[in-house]
Design a protein around this motif. Sequence first.
Motif, short mmCIF file in Angstrom:
data_model
loop_
_atom_site.label_atom_id
_atom_site.label_comp_id
_atom_site.label_asym_id
_atom_site.label_seq_id
_atom_site.Cartn_x
_atom_site.Cartn_y
_atom_site.Cartn_z
N ASP A 1 -1.13 6.32 0.01
CA ASP A 1 -0.79 6.02 1.07
C ASP A 1 -0.17 4.22 0.83
O ASP A 1 0.54 3.99 1.86
N SER B 1 -3.13 -2.42 5.25
CA SER B 1 -2.91 -1.24 4.48
C SER B 1 -2.50 -2.13 3.26
O SER B 1 -3.65 -1.95 2.50
N GLU C 1 3.47 4.23 2.88
CA GLU C 1 3.73 3.73 3.35
C GLU C 1 4.99 2.04 2.78
O GLU C 1 6.32 2.54 3.42
N ARG D 1 -5.88 8.32 -3.04
CA ARG D 1 -5.62 8.29 -1.77
C ARG D 1 -4.97 7.27 -1.17
O ARG D 1 -4.10 6.92 -0.39
#
Length: 177
Positions: free
Chosen positions: A117, A132, A121, A113
């Motif tokens: 992500d 992040s 991004e 995950r």
Amino acid sequence: MSRIPLTSIEQQPEPVRQWMAHRGNLKVFRLLANAPHVFPGWTQMVDELFDSPTFSRRMREVVILRVAHLQGSCYELSQHVGIARNAGLTDQQINAILDTDHPDAAGFSDTERTALDVTTELCTTHRLGDDSFAAAQAIFGDEALTELLMIISCYYGLALVLSATGLDVDATARFQP
């Protein structure tokens, strides 16, 4: 049809012919071989990314499919959906990577995950925000995060080349988008 002619394997130096014979006579390689001064280095980088023990084959394919989807790279998708299945991704997981922005219900690990992500991004905003970055660094550490960013950049850059040249999907591709 490619806007740049594809080279033939026979026109390549022996090391390039051997590499292509091992990896397959794919259009992408015949296109990139038009740059004989950088093609060997590119192939070495790709081999290193695939041979590195840092990430499993499955994790690499999660990232590659997400990059391909976000960049609209039909060629990369056609080559990597089958590889992703062979690496253990389910059809539900592949569909979550390709069709939605909500892969939560697809059974990805927390690490996968986070990789999704980061990939999303970076590919959509062209940067990685502080939160992040910190979350990814906490999970992966510096070495693996750097390698993850290199995988993303490799396939993002390849998608740009494929888009610019209009390379058609190989007839032998396992997945026809």
